[in-house]
Write a protein that holds these residues in place. Structure first.
Motif, PDB file in Angstrom:
ATOM      1  N   GLU A 347     -21.569  -1.098  -2.289  1.00 24.90           N
ATOM      2  CA  GLU A 347     -21.855  -2.177  -1.340  1.00 24.90           C
ATOM      3  C   GLU A 347     -20.872  -3.324  -1.487  1.00 24.90           C
ATOM      4  O   GLU A 347     -20.534  -3.980  -0.500  1.00 24.90           O
ATOM      5  N   ALA A 348     -20.399  -3.583  -2.703  1.00 22.78           N
ATOM      6  CA  ALA A 348     -19.393  -4.629  -2.903  1.00 22.78           C
ATOM      7  C   ALA A 348     -18.076  -4.267  -2.231  1.00 22.78           C
ATOM      8  O   ALA A 348     -17.285  -5.154  -1.871  1.00 22.78           O
ATOM      9  N   HIS A 349     -17.826  -2.971  -2.047  1.00 24.39           N
ATOM     10  CA  HIS A 349     -16.627  -2.517  -1.322  1.00 24.39           C
ATOM     11  C   HIS A 349     -16.867  -2.414   0.176  1.00 24.39           C
ATOM     12  O   HIS A 349     -15.974  -1.997   0.920  1.00 24.39           O
ATOM     13  N   GLY A 350     -18.076  -2.762   0.632  1.00 29.55           N
ATOM     14  CA  GLY A 350     -18.402  -2.619   2.042  1.00 29.55           C
ATOM     15  C   GLY A 350     -18.852  -1.224   2.405  1.00 29.55           C
ATOM     16  O   GLY A 350     -18.822  -0.847   3.589  1.00 29.55           O
ATOM     17  N   GLY A 351     -19.288  -0.443   1.414  1.00 33.17           N
ATOM     18  CA  GLY A 351     -19.713   0.925   1.670  1.00 33.17           C
ATOM     19  C   GLY A 351     -21.169   1.137   1.313  1.00 33.17           C
ATOM     20  O   GLY A 351     -21.945   0.197   1.156  1.00 33.17           O
ATOM     21  N   GLU A 358     -31.359  17.369   1.981  1.00 32.25           N
ATOM     22  CA  GLU A 358     -31.069  18.747   2.389  1.00 32.25           C
ATOM     23  C   GLU A 358     -29.736  18.809   3.129  1.00 32.25           C
ATOM     24  O   GLU A 358     -29.616  18.232   4.215  1.00 32.25           O
ATOM     25  N   PRO A 359     -28.726  19.509   2.604  1.00 34.67           N
ATOM     26  CA  PRO A 359     -28.662  19.998   1.222  1.00 34.67           C
ATOM     27  C   PRO A 359     -28.478  18.833   0.249  1.00 34.67           C
ATOM     28  O   PRO A 359     -27.896  17.819   0.606  1.00 34.67           O
ATOM     29  N   LYS A 360     -28.967  18.992  -0.961  1.00 32.90           N
ATOM     30  CA  LYS A 360     -28.977  17.912  -1.940  1.00 32.90           C
ATOM     31  C   LYS A 360     -27.559  17.474  -2.289  1.00 32.90           C
ATOM     32  O   LYS A 360     -26.715  18.308  -2.680  1.00 32.90           O
ATOM     33  N   ALA A 361     -27.275  16.177  -2.129  1.00 32.59           N
ATOM     34  CA  ALA A 361     -25.937  15.653  -2.448  1.00 32.59           C
ATOM     35  C   ALA A 361     -25.976  14.132  -2.448  1.00 32.59           C
ATOM     36  O   ALA A 361     -26.725  13.531  -1.680  1.00 32.59           O
ATOM     37  N   PHE A 362     -25.174  13.537  -3.325  1.00 34.19           N
ATOM     38  CA  PHE A 362     -24.916  12.103  -3.273  1.00 34.19           C
ATOM     39  C   PHE A 362     -23.703  11.887  -2.377  1.00 34.19           C
ATOM     40  O   PHE A 362     -22.686  12.586  -2.507  1.00 34.19           O
ATOM     41  N   VAL A 363     -23.797  10.892  -1.475  1.00 35.66           N
ATOM     42  CA  VAL A 363     -22.708  10.604  -0.543  1.00 35.66           C
ATOM     43  C   VAL A 363     -22.272   9.156  -0.764  1.00 35.66           C
ATOM     44  O   VAL A 363     -23.036   8.210  -0.493  1.00 35.66           O
ATOM     45  N   LEU A 364     -21.055   8.991  -1.269  1.00 37.11           N
ATOM     46  CA  LEU A 364     -20.469   7.662  -1.441  1.00 37.11           C
ATOM     47  C   LEU A 364     -19.505   7.423  -0.281  1.00 37.11           C
ATOM     48  O   LEU A 364     -18.483   8.105  -0.157  1.00 37.11           O
ATOM     49  N   ALA A 365     -19.851   6.493   0.608  1.00 40.62           N
ATOM     50  CA  ALA A 365     -19.048   6.195   1.798  1.00 40.62           C
ATOM     51  C   ALA A 365     -18.355   4.849   1.599  1.00 40.62           C
ATOM     52  O   ALA A 365     -19.005   3.856   1.272  1.00 40.62           O
ATOM     53  N   LEU A 366     -17.041   4.820   1.816  1.00 40.75           N
ATOM     54  CA  LEU A 366     -16.240   3.620   1.618  1.00 40.75           C
ATOM     55  C   LEU A 366     -15.332   3.415   2.834  1.00 40.75           C
ATOM     56  O   LEU A 366     -14.933   4.389   3.497  1.00 40.75           O
ATOM     57  N   PRO A 367     -14.976   2.152   3.148  1.00 41.60           N
ATOM     58  CA  PRO A 367     -14.047   1.914   4.262  1.00 41.60           C
ATOM     59  C   PRO A 367     -12.683   2.568   3.989  1.00 41.60           C
ATOM     60  O   PRO A 367     -12.173   2.498   2.868  1.00 41.60           O
TER      61      PRO A 367
END
Length: 368
Positions: A347-351, A358-367
């Motif tokens: 969040e500090a990066h704006g993401g 489903e399907p199980k996964a961590f998603v890190l979204a960044l600009p």
């Protein structure tokens, strides 16, 4: 028809009619603005002329103004373009009256608009003061303009501050709870040593181990809290271009390279140290959950996504709801600060950092 008409008896004037010569009260007041001489009139012109008997009929120019005189028997009629000047002068009075009326109307409108503006602001101030005093009523103004929007913004701001205050109180309570066990262990060891009873080597080793483990636990908790506080307050580390593929390869090599499969590549603008911490926590969580971890870097529009998926069992719904809460953990010896810290860094990066069920996964979204 605005002609100065006189009737004579011989050369003596027995009747004179000139309505332009009559000066109203308003005209006399106007002299204060236009001077005591006022506009030119036929009376002034007539006093400069010869006797009536010596005057000729016709029109002459006098000072650039046309004056026409006519005599027939006992009647003398005089007209002049000065009447037009008189009319112009009267128009100036009308303009003056309009100006004064406009000023008065502007003053009244100013008072009305001022009252209309000040009244809702006072109401807004009263509601804010009541909210600060403990009143839970929402801040509202029955208006559909900028002031109504301002009231809604104040209400949202105070609601956010109250929520942040409650979150901080809960955070302090959770922190105290987490520190309670190691502090209790340290106190127990201190009390045992304070008794002055001789202890053997085995007991001394056990007490030293308890003290060391408790100190390490407290250090880990305090360090995680400080990192989380810095991330939530905003990163101070300089932003530079970061090669996500190279960063992930370095983390994977340090964690357990054989169990990870990394694909894709992208370069973003970010704080490399903070991003390494965030990705390291996510990869460590995926490593503990499954035997094989797939990490994919992909560009989606103006964002870069890092998808971390493992082949472990599904995460229970109760865990999914709380997995990003501070101090919540299902691992023995965990602090429950890793994933909250990773989300705060994102969040500090704006993401964002989310868990996909489903399907199980961590998603890190960044600009991008």
């Amino acid at each position: 028809h605005r002609v100065w008409l006189r009737r004579l008896d011989g050369e003596r004037i027995v009747r004179s009619v000139d309505r332009d010569a009559e000066r109203s009260l308003w005209m006399r007041i106007g002299d204060l603005f236009f001077g005591p001489d006022g506009a030119p009139d036929l009376q002034t012109w007539d006093r400069a002329q010869p006797p009536l008997a010596d005057r000729r009929n016709g029109c002459t120019l006098d000072g650039g103004l046309q004056v026409c005189a006519w005599r027939a028997g006992p009647f003398v009629a005089v007209a002049s373009s000065r009447r037009a000047v008189r009319a112009l002068h009267d128009r100036r009075y009308e303009v003056l009256k309009l100006t004064l009326f406009t000023l008065a109307a502007a003053g009244l409108l100013g008072l009305w608009f001022g009252f209309d503006l000040v009244r809702p602001i006072r109401s807004l101030r009263r509601q804010i003061q009541a909210r600060m005093a403990g009143d839970e009523a929402p801040i509202t103004l029955a208006r559909r303009d900028e002031l109504g929007d301002l009231a809604l913004a104040f209400d949202r701001l105070l609601a956010m501050l109250e929520a942040r205050g409650q979150a901080n109180e809960a955070f302090i309570a959770e922190l105290v709870h987490e520190l309670k066990n190691p502090v209790a262990a340290v106190r127990t060891c201190a009390e045992s040593l304070a008794r002055g009873v001789p202890i053997d080597a085995e007991r001394a080793t056990r007490l030293a181990g308890i003290l060391g483990a408790s100190a390490a636990r407290m250090e880990m908790i305090v360090g995680g809290v400080l990192e989380l506080a810095h991330a939530e307050a905003g990163l101070t580390e300089a932003r530079i271009p970061v090669d996500l593929r190279a960063l992930l390869d370095a983390i994977v090599a340090r964690v357990d390279g054989a169990r990870f499969e990394v694909s894709g590549a992208a370069v973003i603008q970010g704080a490399p140290g903070a991003l390494e911490t965030a990705l390291g926590n996510v990869l460590a969580n995926a490593r503990d959950a499954g035997e094989h971890v797939r990490v994919e870097i992909r560009v989606v529009g103006y964002r870069v996504e890092v998808v971390v998926a493992d082949d472990g069992p599904p995460i229970p719904a109760a865990v999914v709801e709380r997995i990003f809460e501070r101090f919540y953990t299902t691992r023995e010896g965990g602090t429950g600060l890793g994933l909250p810290l990773s989300r705060a860094i994102a969040e500090a990066h704006g993401g964002t950092l989310t868990l996909r069920a489903e399907p199980k996964a961590f998603v890190l979204a960044l600009p991008a």
